[in-house]
Design an enzyme around this catalytic site. Structure first.
Site, PDB file in Angstrom:
ATOM      1  N   HIS A 418      35.134  12.135  25.828  1.00  0.00           N
ATOM      2  CA  HIS A 418      34.660  13.339  25.149  1.00  0.00           C
ATOM      3  C   HIS A 418      35.588  13.734  24.012  1.00  0.00           C
ATOM      4  O   HIS A 418      35.166  13.981  22.880  1.00  0.00           O
ATOM      5  CB  HIS A 418      34.559  14.486  26.180  1.00  0.00           C
ATOM      6  CG  HIS A 418      34.073  15.757  25.594  1.00  0.00           C
ATOM      7  ND1 HIS A 418      34.926  16.717  25.083  1.00  0.00           N
ATOM      8  CD2 HIS A 418      32.823  16.222  25.389  1.00  0.00           C
ATOM      9  CE1 HIS A 418      34.210  17.719  24.620  1.00  0.00           C
ATOM     10  NE2 HIS A 418      32.926  17.449  24.789  1.00  0.00           N
ATOM     11  N   CYS A 739      23.752   3.576  19.847  1.00  0.00           N
ATOM     12  CA  CYS A 739      24.385   4.830  19.438  1.00  0.00           C
ATOM     13  C   CYS A 739      25.752   5.016  20.096  1.00  0.00           C
ATOM     14  O   CYS A 739      26.347   6.078  19.986  1.00  0.00           O
ATOM     15  CB  CYS A 739      23.477   6.011  19.736  1.00  0.00           C
ATOM     16  SG  CYS A 739      23.036   6.135  21.468  1.00  0.00           S
TER      17      CYS A 739
HETATM   18  C1  PEP Z   1      26.894   5.818  25.347  1.00  0.00           C
HETATM   19  O1  PEP Z   1      26.970   5.783  26.585  1.00  0.00           O
HETATM   20  O2  PEP Z   1      27.185   4.846  24.623  1.00  0.00           O
HETATM   21  C2  PEP Z   1      26.435   7.046  24.677  1.00  0.00           C
HETATM   22  C3  PEP Z   1      26.150   7.066  23.392  1.00  0.00           C
HETATM   23  O3  PEP Z   1      26.388   8.181  25.417  1.00  0.00           O
HETATM   24  P1  PEP Z   1      27.684   9.068  25.825  1.00  0.00           P
HETATM   25  O4  PEP Z   1      28.866   8.524  25.130  1.00  0.00           O
HETATM   26  O5  PEP Z   1      27.338  10.453  25.418  1.00  0.00           O
HETATM   27  O6  PEP Z   1      27.688   8.849  27.293  1.00  0.00           O
END
Ligand code: PEP
Ligand code: MG
Length: 810
Positions: A418, A739
């Site tokens: 995060h 993503c």
């Molecule tokens: C991922 O898991 O690559 C993603 C984009 O979601 P997060 O990082 O929010 O878990």
């Protein structure tokens, strides 16, 4: 006017640093170095006077300045700069140069061939604007350069193109913005023998990271130096002691790509570096020492720290093969030194490193008083603007405090944590996974956080106090970048989580938001657990606030799409929201726990999921924002996916031609069962952060495994699964995007995805422009390879192609 000032062409041998008004900063510096006996490839400059005579004699000067005056009437309208640029460049490019100037260029080129006893030599043709040496360095690099130019006709054509590049939209904008009269900026063009570069790069006569003036830092890669300058590879990196010329440190990076001159066509091509050369050094110790000696000579000649480009010619043997191709004063540390003069010994800065971790966030330095906090309440009590936030790990409740921090340091977490993701979006330096930051750093003490190297120093590093840069610079610059960005068949999307940031980034060249995380809206704008709204009968308040956050983004970028991800909090994060403790269980492994689709279909969250759906519906039907699409995270099984889609349908969200629904591909199971999942959706978006975690069975937040290099999306096991997903999804009519953080940080991973046929990459704001350029070059490379392959087959000389590591053995 002296005779020299009236020359149309000046040989580098005849110019010095003082000749900037005649030949521009770059050419003057090349001349200065040649005269200092440094090994600079020979050449000549077409003077600014030539350009001036051209625009006067051909009577286009007045027209040029009039076009700017008449076209740019609103300094905030990027289209007007584009229009002015287009008109001027067309005018220049269709106006031939006076015969006298053309003859002078042809004669000089002929003489260069004669001097080198060669024929039709390849030359680099570089713009060198006479205003480039103004204190504001941003004038530099705005005009064009043409490598591998061959023959006099091509040269004449490229010179005119360099002249016209004095009027790119960005250059016109900068001069207007800085109040610098267009008439005062002239342009000279440098024509220099190309080095057939086997290895090249940059070097600094001051350590650019620490400011240590006793060190020379040399970075290099195979092929042309552009890969090093543009950041397309991690280069080999050597630190040389300026006094003893001992190589103090050497880091041999895994170099995956080189740009070289195709011997047949003379054009620059991008090539994969074969596995066996990737981890070997790109230059010999002898060459390193020669470069370091040259760096010392250049620094002592100029009397200041210098930033130097060099190249090693593969057609020549040592020591004739080492060339200096450019040198300019180093700006970052030098300007700081001017502001706050510090003695050389102090520059080495005896600042003690108190703790180390993994670099994340904006690459740069953050300085401030530490506030060591164990929870957001404590942050609320003691944090003030400009403090360094030091905590175990951030979660969405920390976002308001992250926004005011000068830097962030966490004990836990890796590059996809995060803290890493949010600090990057907020453009703040951040070091994660320090293990002991909260123990060794003290509240109230001052520290320098170095997010380039993942170090935290005790005290304030004077030179680290730098102005903050935003991802793309001023909106106008971003607009100009957007216009100049290459078109790619693979779409480039951007990730976004903090809605108000959209205004800052909306002019970047992206084709939509490929991941809009809503956790920030929930934590920062709404603040209370969604189930608490349900219980209080206040569901509509939640719906309105969430819809407003999404709409802010959708309105700003329409008609480009925004793919909104339904909430993906983990139980530990939801507990932090107001009322959260009542609705959230305590889990040992929240990463592998009750998150994503498993929440939406459960009796403990379904009503909140319905509110999330209603917010999307509100954007689309009440406000007509048809560019709002959705995706569902953390899908593990077919049955839960069907249930979640049924709930959405009950809330009026059903796939149509203009309402796309995606699943995030974050679990091995969704890739394994891709054929079945494909029947339910329009596409997938790979969440490579979670997918890597799932395939390698490593907690993505494990600082220990992160530091040891385990978390790596490029692991062949991960690549095999992703390539399989892309193939099966395509066979079943679905698109695939990505993503996760991977393609924003790792150009070779982005290249793999393009080769595997992905439809779009969604990257962080600070990676949009670079990724677009990189993808364009990869796509071109693929086309060239295919053509070469077809030609080889046609001629009966087809070679066996190596099998890429992501292909499954049959
Ligand atoms: C991922 O898991 O690559 C993603 C984009 O979601 P997060 O990082 O929010 O878990
Ligand atoms: Mg994820």
């Amino acid at each position: 006017m002296s005779a020299k000032e009236k020359e149309l062409v000046l040989w580098f041998d005849d110019v010095r640093n003082t000749d900037v008004p005649l030949v521009g900063g770059k050419n003057a510096s090349l001349g200065e170095m040649i005269n200092a006996g440094l090994p600079v490839p020979p050449g000549f400059a077409i003077t600014a006077y030539s350009y001036e005579r051209y625009i006067q004699e051909k009577k286009i000067a007045e027209q040029i300045y009039k076009i700017i005056k008449d076209t740019v009437t609103n300094p905030n309208d990027p289209k007007q700069y584009d229009a002015a640029s287009k008109k001027i460049r067309e005018l220049i490019e269709k106006t031939p140069m006076p015969k006298e100037i053309e003859d002078a260029i042809r004669t000089a080129y002929k003489e260069l061939n004669q001097r080198l006893e060669l024929k039709d030599i390849l030359v680099a043709v570089r713009s060198s604007a006479t205003a480039e040496d103004l204190p504001d360095a941003s004038f530099a690099g705005q005009q064009e350069t043409f490598l591998n130019t061959k023959g006099a006709d091509d040269l004449i054509d490229k010179v005119i193109k360099c002249w016209s590049s004095l009027f790119t939209p960005r250059a016109i904008f900068y001069r207007n913005e800085k109040g610098f009269p267009h008439e005062k900026v002239l342009i000279s063009v440098g024509v220099q023998k190309m080095v057939n570069s086997g290895c090249a790069g940059v070097m600094f006569t001051i350590n650019p990271v620490t400011g240590n003036r006793d060190e020379i830092v040399i970075e290099g890669n195979y092929g042309l130096g552009e890969t090093v300058v543009s950041g397309a590879v991690n280069p080999d990196d050597f630190v040389v002691d300026k006094g003893t010329l001992n190589i103090k440190e050497r880091r041999i990076a895994r170099k995956t790509v080189e740009y070289i001159r195709d011997p047949k066509t003379g054009k620059t091509v991008h090539l994969d570096i074969p596995e066996d050369r990737q981890k070997t050094t790109c230059m010999t110790d002898q060459e390193i020492l020669t470069l370091a000696e040259l760096a010392k000579r250049i620094e002592s000649h100029y009397g200041k720290a210098m930033d130097i480009e060099w190249a090693i010619d593969q057609d020549l043997s040592y020591p004739q093969n080492v060339f200096i191709v450019q040198a300019r004063p180093e700006t970052v540390w030098s300007s700081k030194t001017m502001e706050t003069p510090v003695k050389t010994e102090e520059n080495a800065q005896v600042l003690k490193v108190v703790v180390r971790g993994i670099s994340a966030g904006r690459r740069g330095y953050g300085v401030g008083k530490a506030k060591v906090v164990l929870n957001p309440d404590e942050a609320n009590r003691i944090m003030t603007k400009g403090d360094v936030l030091v905590t175990s790990m951030t979660d969405p409740d920390y976002v308001p405090f992250m926004k005011i921090a000068s830097a962030i340091v966490t004990d836990r977490g890796g590059v996809t944590s995060h803290a890493a993701i949010v600090s990057r979006e907020l453009n703040i330096p951040c070091v994660v996974g320090t293990e002991t930051g909260t123990k060794v750093m003290k509240t109230g003490e001052e520290y320098t956080v170095d997010s380039i190297n993942g170090l935290i120093y005790e005290g304030v590093m004077a030179q680290a106090v730098q102005p903050t840069v935003t991802a793309g610079g001023p909106a106008m610059v971003m607009q100009a970048q957007a216009e100049a960005a290459p078109i790619t068949a693979t779409k480039i999307y951007m990730n976004l989580g903090v809605p108000e940031k959209v205004d800052e980034y909306k002019n970047l060249p992206f084709e939509g938001i490929g991941l809009m995380r809503i956790e920030f809206i929930l934590a920062s704008y709404i603040g209370q657990h969604p189930m608490a709204f349900v219980e209080e009968g206040q569901g509509q308040v939640f719906v309105d606030k969430l819809a407003e956050g999404v709409a802010t983004v959708a309105r700003a970028i329409q008609p480009r799409p925004v793919v909104v991800r339904f909430s993906d909090f983990k139980t530990n994060e939801y507990r932090g929201l107001k009322g959260g403790e009542k609705y959230e269980i305590v889990e040992e492994n929240p990463m592998l726990g009750w998150r994503g689709a498993s929440r939406y279909i459960s009796k403990w969250y379904i009503q909140a999921f319905r509110l999330e759906c209603q917010a999307i519906k509100k954007c689309r039907t009440e406000w007509g924002l048809k560019n709002v699409y959705v995706m569902l995270p953390m899908i593990r099984t077919l049955w839960e996916a069907r249930k979640a889609l049924d709930i959405m349908k009950e809330e009026g969200l059903e796939r149509t031609k203009d309402f796309k629904v995606w699943f995030m591909a974050e679990t091995p199971s969704i890739a394994i069962m891709a054929d079945e999942f494909s029947k339910m959706v329009d596409g997938f978006s790979i969440g490579s952060n979670d997918m890597t975690q799932g395939i390698l069975m490593i907690d993505r937040d494990s600082e220990r495994l992160g530091q040891m290099g385990y978390f790596d999306e490029r692991d062949p096991a991960v690549k095999r699964i992703l390539a399989h997903l892309i193939k099966i999804a395509h066979e079943n009519g679905c698109t695939v995007s990505i993503c996760g953080e991977g393609p924003s940080n790792l150009p070779d991973f982005a290249e793999f995805l393009v080769r595997a046929g992905i439809d779009s990459l969604s990257v962080n704001n600070d990676a949009v422009v670079a990724t677009r350029k990189h993808v364009a070059s990869v796509e071109q490379k693929i086309i060239l390879e295919r053509l070469a392959e077809q030609a080889a087959i046609a001629s009966g000389h087809a070679l066996k192609k190596p099998v890429p590591d992501w292909e499954w053995p049959c």
